[in-house]
Design an enzyme around this catalytic site. Sequence first.
Site, PDB file in Angstrom:
ATOM      1  N   GLY A 161       0.772  -1.250  -0.196  1.00 55.39           N
ATOM      2  CA  GLY A 161      -0.039   0.144  -0.358  1.00 55.39           C
ATOM      3  C   GLY A 161       1.101   1.168  -0.077  1.00 55.39           C
ATOM      4  N   GLY A 162       0.382   2.357   0.273  1.00 53.65           N
ATOM      5  CA  GLY A 162       0.782   3.768   0.455  1.00 53.65           C
ATOM      6  C   GLY A 162       1.512   4.182   0.877  1.00 53.65           C
ATOM      7  N   VAL A 166       3.390  -5.214   3.783  1.00 51.80           N
ATOM      8  CA  VAL A 166       2.704  -5.858   4.864  1.00 51.80           C
ATOM      9  C   VAL A 166       2.904  -7.302   4.497  1.00 51.80           C
ATOM     10  CG1 VAL A 166       1.298  -6.520   6.305  1.00 51.80           C
ATOM     11  CG2 VAL A 166       1.193  -4.142   4.963  1.00 51.80           C
ATOM     12  N   LYS A 181       4.836  -4.225   9.148  1.00 52.55           N
ATOM     13  CA  LYS A 181       4.619  -3.535   8.364  1.00 52.55           C
ATOM     14  C   LYS A 181       5.953  -2.540   7.455  1.00 52.55           C
ATOM     15  CE  LYS A 181       0.435  -1.577   7.087  1.00 52.55           C
ATOM     16  NZ  LYS A 181       0.104  -0.426   6.629  1.00 52.55           N
ATOM     17  N   ASP A 274      -7.269   9.475   5.875  1.00 55.03           N
ATOM     18  CA  ASP A 274      -6.940   9.234   5.088  1.00 55.03           C
ATOM     19  C   ASP A 274      -8.148   7.701   5.444  1.00 55.03           C
ATOM     20  OD1 ASP A 274      -6.150   8.572   2.697  1.00 55.03           O
ATOM     21  OD2 ASP A 274      -4.624   7.257   2.862  1.00 55.03           O
TER      22      ASP A 274
END
Length: 402
Positions: A161-162, A166, A181, A274
């Site tokens: 992801g951003g 993970v 992560k 977010d």
Amino acid sequence: MSQPRPLVILLTDGTSGARTRHAFLRSPVRVGRDPANELVLASPAVSARHGIFQFDEREVRYADLGSRNGSSLDGARLAPDLATPLGPAAVLSLGPLRLEVARTEPPPEPVGASAVAPGELTALLCRLAATPPLDPAAVAAVARPGLAIGRFELTRELGRGGFGVVWEARDRQLGRRVALKVMRPGLAAASLGEGWLQREAEAVAALGHPNIVSLHDVGTWEGGAYLIMELLRGEPLEARLARGPLPLAEALAVAIDVARALAHAHAAGVVHRDLKPSNVFLVEDGYAKVLDFGLAHVFGGEQAVAGGTPRYMAPEQRRGDPPTPRADVYSAALVLHETLLGLGGGEAARAPGPYPGAPPALPALLARARSEDPAARPADGRAWLEALLPLQREAWRGLAPA
């Protein structure tokens, strides 16, 4: 991290004299003959969907869902569909059944499950400030199954992801599975001199709520920073919506779980910034958890202070204004809108309903929560939650005849 006190219901059958004890960690607790309820009561005096308990850190509330025989509190008949706070010695009567309600202390934390201390996250930020940025591609090339990062051994990649990659990992010291992560580089050293960043870091580390993923540990390695979080089994809401919208009752249950997470975070002074379907995780046990709370602010550097995913950002966020709890409410309302309709991006996602079978008040609430004017929205997660709870009771009441 603190856990909520369980709801304990001592049930006495006035006909047989039998007594049973039931404990619940999660709200709501639905009561009735239908096997879908959390507390199933086989008495003929109880309707299929008789009533509903809702509880949080502050209080326990009960509402009769318009049942055939009604509910009484300490001998007084309750009006249907009215959430009534219950005191510590409250006794509910459902026909011959007596329900005594109490709260107990939360269960002890599992060994080794203590959360990271707030000061440790601030210290990590300071160490990151002195670490030269690394090439994300090089970091991804190094990470592989079997790699040991501290006491954690990577087993398989779970997603990207951003913020980073993970992995599922094994804690070799405690013998548990965790999510590790690996954070993407990019934290600006200059940002650490500002007091708000350190305050935000400590607030994020201190969050502890059943609907927020738990942060267990933080650290750095040759590839940069990493976070250790609880390992969740299930799927992101985004993946579920790819198969179509959720039924009304399920959609409201997810929205209320998200609202509880927001209420807790906003009370601690933390704004998510977010919120989107990929940051809402549907756990196999049947509830939702919010991911990446505050990380856009803490780990994103100056560029992400007002950042987020444009499609879900409140209008003031897109203008560059500092996010507030009302911005999170806007995002949460848009997530609920898409959960009900399964809409994709673009302006269609911001169109009004209709929402088939929804309580009449839902379209107006969603329109208000997605208003261009922040002042028109519910003020924060607590206000959003309190607006959703009556709709959940109404939705459950309409699922089937009593």
